[in-house]
Scaffold this motif. Structure first.
Motif, PDB file in Angstrom:
ATOM      1  N   ALA A  75      73.357 -21.039  14.492  1.00  0.00           N
ATOM      2  CA  ALA A  75      72.197 -21.874  14.809  1.00  0.00           C
ATOM      3  C   ALA A  75      70.928 -21.123  14.401  1.00  0.00           C
ATOM      4  N   LEU A  76      69.996 -21.849  13.794  1.00  0.00           N
ATOM      5  CA  LEU A  76      68.737 -21.250  13.355  1.00  0.00           C
ATOM      6  C   LEU A  76      67.586 -22.203  13.642  1.00  0.00           C
ATOM      7  N   THR A  77      66.410 -21.642  13.868  1.00  0.00           N
ATOM      8  CA  THR A  77      65.187 -22.440  13.941  1.00  0.00           C
ATOM      9  C   THR A  77      64.417 -22.215  12.654  1.00  0.00           C
ATOM     10  N   VAL A  78      63.965 -23.317  12.027  1.00  0.00           N
ATOM     11  CA  VAL A  78      63.291 -23.224  10.731  1.00  0.00           C
ATOM     12  C   VAL A  78      62.049 -24.115  10.742  1.00  0.00           C
ATOM     13  N   VAL A  79      60.983 -23.638  10.142  1.00  0.00           N
ATOM     14  CA  VAL A  79      59.712 -24.355  10.105  1.00  0.00           C
ATOM     15  C   VAL A  79      59.882 -25.712   9.403  1.00  0.00           C
ATOM     16  N   ALA A  80      59.377 -26.750  10.049  1.00  0.00           N
ATOM     17  CA  ALA A  80      59.547 -28.104   9.521  1.00  0.00           C
ATOM     18  C   ALA A  80      58.233 -28.780   9.141  1.00  0.00           C
ATOM     19  N   ASP A  81      57.092 -28.123   9.405  1.00  0.00           N
ATOM     20  CA  ASP A  81      55.808 -28.759   9.088  1.00  0.00           C
ATOM     21  C   ASP A  81      55.136 -28.155   7.850  1.00  0.00           C
ATOM     22  N   GLN A  82      55.907 -27.439   7.053  1.00  0.00           N
ATOM     23  CA  GLN A  82      55.455 -27.019   5.722  1.00  0.00           C
ATOM     24  C   GLN A  82      56.344 -27.739   4.710  1.00  0.00           C
ATOM     25  N   VAL A  83      55.712 -28.423   3.752  1.00  0.00           N
ATOM     26  CA  VAL A  83      56.454 -29.258   2.804  1.00  0.00           C
ATOM     27  C   VAL A  83      56.075 -28.877   1.377  1.00  0.00           C
ATOM     28  N   GLY A  84      57.087 -28.748   0.520  1.00  0.00           N
ATOM     29  CA  GLY A  84      56.829 -28.414  -0.872  1.00  0.00           C
ATOM     30  C   GLY A  84      58.049 -28.658  -1.726  1.00  0.00           C
ATOM     31  N   GLY A  85      58.002 -28.170  -2.950  1.00  0.00           N
ATOM     32  CA  GLY A  85      59.105 -28.357  -3.884  1.00  0.00           C
ATOM     33  C   GLY A  85      59.779 -27.050  -4.213  1.00  0.00           C
ATOM     34  N   PRO A  86      60.978 -26.799  -3.709  1.00  0.00           N
ATOM     35  CA  PRO A  86      61.725 -25.606  -4.113  1.00  0.00           C
ATOM     36  C   PRO A  86      61.928 -25.621  -5.629  1.00  0.00           C
ATOM     37  N   THR A  87      61.750 -24.476  -6.270  1.00  0.00           N
ATOM     38  CA  THR A  87      61.802 -24.449  -7.732  1.00  0.00           C
ATOM     39  C   THR A  87      62.752 -23.362  -8.225  1.00  0.00           C
ATOM     40  N   PRO A  88      63.849 -23.740  -8.870  1.00  0.00           N
ATOM     41  CA  PRO A  88      64.769 -22.735  -9.415  1.00  0.00           C
ATOM     42  C   PRO A  88      64.083 -21.866 -10.466  1.00  0.00           C
ATOM     43  N   ALA A  89      64.261 -20.559 -10.356  1.00  0.00           N
ATOM     44  CA  ALA A  89      63.657 -19.643 -11.330  1.00  0.00           C
ATOM     45  C   ALA A  89      64.146 -19.959 -12.745  1.00  0.00           C
TER      46      ALA A  89
END
Length: 282
Positions: free
Chosen positions: A168-182
């Protein structure tokens, strides 16, 4: 085409070496990024037809107490590279970041929108952009976000590491963006550098993965694709304080790059599958 690349072991430089092994890659031992004159000399002596800067100071939190070095690497060195390129009339391609914006609102950021960095890292990258434009040579500044790959330190690898000991993990949900593969960034900058040598326009462009997603939902997709049973609970940025403030809205409008260079946003979900495969997880 002879291309000089600043950077050798970073995420994007590693991927560039895979698709363009014929390029000359400079490690930090080859080019001291805290010495702008040395970087300019490398350009002058290389005989390159194009230069790509895939090196940067990316320790966002550490930069808050290391502004002198961050500015040297992210602002002064790229400026020196750009001026050396401009003097020779050769194109310069530079990778920048969504951190030049303050992350307000919810609409995707356009390249021409007002900038307002929240911390040292963003200020240093913005200063680098300004020195590159001032050099007045052929150039492309490519702003990207949330870079991930099978190597280096990044969110995908962190989530996978944590999943080995936690369910189980807690992860920030109010930051939104586009993950970009290198890998996608490497392909984009390589294509841009080639076009700049002929008829490609100079300017500032955005390039990020699609669709836009929160960190928490990104984590859920990582675990789903990796077959890891980890429960993700949403938390706010306020509940996960860091030394440097992060933009809440990292959405980037990438239509300019598609219009001018025919480079579309990559699907980060497919990129994630490739990363997991490389890591031996899929």
């Amino acid at each position: 085409m002879t291309v000089l690349v600043f950077g050798q072991t970073g995420q994007v430089a590693t991927e560039l070496a895979r698709i363009a092994p014929q390029a000359r890659f400079l490690s930090r031992a080859d080019a001291d990024l805290t010495d702008p004159a040395a970087c300019a000399a490398q350009v002058a002596e290389s005989g390159a037809q194009a230069v790509i800067n895939a090196a940067a100071y990316t320790a966002v939190d550490k930069a808050e107490n290391d502004e002198t070095i961050a500015m040297a690497v992210n602002a002064h060195a790229p400026g020196a590279m750009a001026r050396a390129c401009a003097q020779r009339g050769i194109p310069f391609v530079h990778i920048s970041t969504d951190y030049v914006f303050d992350g307000s609102g919810t609409r995707p950021w356009h390249p021409g929108d007002p900038t307002a960095p929240l911390g040292v890292y963003g200020r240093s990258k913005l200063a680098g952009e300004e020195t590159i434009r001032a050099a007045n040579g052929p150039h492309v500044i490519l702003r990207t976000s949330w870079v991930v790959s099978a190597h280096g330190a990044n969110f995908v690898k962190t989530m996978l590491r944590l999943s080995e000991t936690r369910d189980a993990l807690t992860v920030v949900a109010d930051q939104v963006g586009g993950p970009t593969p290198a890998a996608a960034i490497a392909q984009a900058v390589w294509a841009v550098s080639g076009r700049l040598c002929t008829d490609g326009p100079s300017g500032t462009y955005h390039f990020s993965g699609a669709p836009d997603v929160s960190w928490a939902d990104f984590a859920r997709e990582i675990f789903a694709q990796a077959g890891r049973r980890v429960r993700v609970t949403d938390i706010s940025t306020r509940e996960y304080p860091t030394p440097a403030r992060r933009p809440a809205n990292s959405r980037l409008d990438c239509t300019g790059l598609e219009h001018d260079y025919a480079i579309a946003r990559p699907d980060w979900r497919a990129g994630l599958a490739d990363i997991l495969k490389e890591l031996g997880i899929k």
